[in-house]
Design an enzyme around this catalytic site. Structure first.
Site, PDB file in Angstrom:
ATOM      1  N   PHE A  34     -23.245 -23.640  18.417  1.00 27.68           N
ATOM      2  CA  PHE A  34     -21.987 -22.286  18.715  1.00 27.68           C
ATOM      3  C   PHE A  34     -21.531 -22.347  20.105  1.00 27.68           C
ATOM      4  O   PHE A  34     -21.836 -22.165  20.963  1.00 27.68           O
ATOM      5  CB  PHE A  34     -22.407 -21.236  18.127  1.00 27.68           C
ATOM      6  CG  PHE A  34     -20.505 -21.004  17.479  1.00 27.68           C
ATOM      7  CD1 PHE A  34     -19.749 -21.347  16.315  1.00 27.68           C
ATOM      8  CD2 PHE A  34     -19.916 -19.911  18.360  1.00 27.68           C
ATOM      9  CE1 PHE A  34     -18.934 -21.117  15.978  1.00 27.68           C
ATOM     10  CE2 PHE A  34     -19.064 -19.306  17.839  1.00 27.68           C
ATOM     11  CZ  PHE A  34     -18.310 -19.923  16.529  1.00 27.68           C
ATOM     12  N   SER A  79     -19.671 -20.455  21.724  1.00 29.43           N
ATOM     13  CA  SER A  79     -19.929 -19.698  22.484  1.00 29.43           C
ATOM     14  C   SER A  79     -21.672 -19.093  22.952  1.00 29.43           C
ATOM     15  O   SER A  79     -21.389 -18.383  23.361  1.00 29.43           O
ATOM     16  CB  SER A  79     -19.563 -17.679  21.916  1.00 29.43           C
ATOM     17  OG  SER A  79     -19.835 -17.766  20.444  1.00 29.43           O
ATOM     18  N   LYS A  80     -22.379 -20.016  22.674  1.00 29.47           N
ATOM     19  CA  LYS A  80     -23.487 -19.654  22.689  1.00 29.47           C
ATOM     20  C   LYS A  80     -23.820 -19.985  24.663  1.00 29.47           C
ATOM     21  O   LYS A  80     -23.055 -21.242  25.284  1.00 29.47           O
ATOM     22  CB  LYS A  80     -25.063 -20.471  22.499  1.00 29.47           C
ATOM     23  CG  LYS A  80     -24.857 -19.626  20.649  1.00 29.47           C
ATOM     24  CD  LYS A  80     -24.877 -18.804  20.560  1.00 29.47           C
ATOM     25  CE  LYS A  80     -25.277 -18.672  19.069  1.00 29.47           C
ATOM     26  NZ  LYS A  80     -24.794 -16.894  18.921  1.00 29.47           N
ATOM     27  N   ASN A  81     -24.942 -20.002  25.300  1.00 29.45           N
ATOM     28  CA  ASN A  81     -25.479 -19.566  26.707  1.00 29.45           C
ATOM     29  C   ASN A  81     -25.504 -21.392  26.638  1.00 29.45           C
ATOM     30  O   ASN A  81     -24.992 -22.137  27.584  1.00 29.45           O
ATOM     31  CB  ASN A  81     -26.548 -19.196  26.815  1.00 29.45           C
ATOM     32  CG  ASN A  81     -26.555 -17.814  27.367  1.00 29.45           C
ATOM     33  OD1 ASN A  81     -25.794 -17.245  26.582  1.00 29.45           O
ATOM     34  ND2 ASN A  81     -27.361 -17.138  27.792  1.00 29.45           N
ATOM     35  N   LEU A  82     -25.414 -22.238  25.422  1.00 26.98           N
ATOM     36  CA  LEU A  82     -25.681 -23.803  26.038  1.00 26.98           C
ATOM     37  C   LEU A  82     -25.039 -24.386  24.080  1.00 26.98           C
ATOM     38  O   LEU A  82     -25.449 -23.925  22.828  1.00 26.98           O
ATOM     39  CB  LEU A  82     -27.654 -24.176  25.837  1.00 26.98           C
ATOM     40  CG  LEU A  82     -26.799 -25.245  24.973  1.00 26.98           C
ATOM     41  CD1 LEU A  82     -26.842 -26.390  26.884  1.00 26.98           C
ATOM     42  CD2 LEU A  82     -28.829 -26.477  25.720  1.00 26.98           C
TER      43      LEU A  82
END
Length: 379
Positions: free
Chosen positions: A184, A186-189
């Site tokens: 998604f 907004s995830k870190n990746l």
């Protein structure tokens, strides 16, 4: 809460060039970008198999389908997490068994897992919440003792390193029998749309998973297993390929921001700052166990909700992850649950608040945010 545009500026040339190539070649599904990304993520995580899919929720569902879990099988997971974790259990007509979490790391309580096991239990889903692993040493021991599968929900902790009691280091997602993650935005990746993946070191399970993601097909129009249609498209893979070499750098920036937040709040009695699973004092310079998908405080003076409103008035975004325990959600209410069995979760939902956390945070922003929080709690 996130600054995806600022992050894009640093990788736009590679992303734009990759998009152009994909558009010109029309290799939109399972093209070279997807195949390359899977291999590169396997190398980064040091796992044998990465199978990409359409989103993180699908990844969890596909993992459970690949393991052959059957209706009525019990799956233990945390009460304090996003609904997707329990949603897929219910969708597959498995039986979700919710248990409490720990008050410091917010991760699933291994002792509560042990108490919840019955002859029908088949799997444990530890959620690596907010960016650090659950206690995988103890969870793995429990799983081995009771012959259970361990399915890591790694949607929030990609890039985190778990140090076992033996001193061995493993990336989050490479410890259990299988793991699921989300890409998604907004995830870190994060991708520029939905995306997900499943990880495993089990060759036979990987074969099952590859069939499940593609309508149960290993050969076109030959449906060997019941499957779904869940694929990562090439455009998203191109974004993830551009970001993957920078993931450790992204996570280091998040940790640096977390240190600055915690230093500012150090002497505030009404504010409890995050702890790391390694138990070090604060967030040490060599810390790699926490990647701070969220920077989550506990406000213990009863003013959390008022603080949320105050920050909104000051133009500071924040989040309450999560405001309602899963065992109290209308979709998952069950007579099996006794509210007294969830004292930690029931308290956390009243206290937690997550502050902005992303790779583009600067000193001025952090100073403004922390001062605003401190002035309010002391007001």
């Amino acid at each position: 809460m996130v600054d995806l545009n600022g992050q894009y500026e640093a990788i736009k040339e590679r992303v734009n060039a990759s998009f152009t190539t994909i558009l010109e070649t029309s290799a939109f599904i399972n093209g070279p970008e997807v195949q390359s990304f899977q291999k590169e993520l396997e190398e980064y995580l040091d796992v044998k198999h990465v199978i990409t899919c359409a989103n993180g929720t699908d990844a969890l569902q596909i993992a459970m389908m690949g393991l052959g879990l059957q209706p009525g099988d019990e799956v233990i997971t945390a009460d304090f997490t996003f609904a997707a974790t329990v949603e897929v259990i219910a969708l597959l007509q498995l039986t979700p068994v919710l248990v409490d979490v720990l008050p410091d790391t917010f991760n699933i309580d291994p002792a509560a897992i042990e108490r919840a096991i019955t002859p029908k239990t088949k799997a444990i889903v530890p959620v690596h919440l907010f960016g650090q692993c659950a206690n995988m040493d103890v969870i793995s021991e429990i799983a081995e003792k009771h012959n259970l599968y361990v399915i890591e929900d790694n949607a929030q902790a990609i890039g985190a390193t778990y140090t076992s009691k033996s001193g061995a280091k493993q990336k989050a997602g490479g410890i259990g029998h299988v793991a699921a993650t989300s890409f998604f935005p907004s995830k870190n990746l994060g991708a520029y749309g939905d995306g997900g993946a499943i990880f495993t070191n089990d060759d036979a399970l990987a074969h099952n998973l590859r069939g499940v993601v593609n309508h149960g097909m290993y050969e076109r129009y030959h449906h060997d297993v019941v499957g779904v249609n869940s694929r990562l498209d090439s455009l998203q893979a191109a974004v993830l390929r551009a970001k993957l070499p920078l993931l450790d750098q992204y996570n280091a920036k998040r940790r640096d921001s977390a240190r600055k937040y915690s230093a500012a709040f150090k002497n505030e009695s009404a504010i409890v700052t995050p702890v790391t699973v390694n138990g070090c004092d604060g967030i040490c310079d060599t810390c790699d166990c926490h990647v701070f998908h969220q920077y989550t405080l506990k406000i213990i003076n009863g003013k959390r909700d008022e603080l949320v409103k105050h920050l909104a008035e000051k133009g500071i975004p924040c989040g309450v992850y999560y405001p309602i325990p899963l065992h109290k959600q209308k979709a998952y209410v069950d007579d099996r649950y006794n509210d007294a069995d969830f004292p930690v979760t029931n308290q956390l939902v009243k206290e937690v608040i997550s502050l902005p956390m992303h790779t583009e945070l600067d000193e001025e922003q952090i100073s403004f945010i922390t001062k605003t929080v401190i002035d309010f709690v002391n007001g």
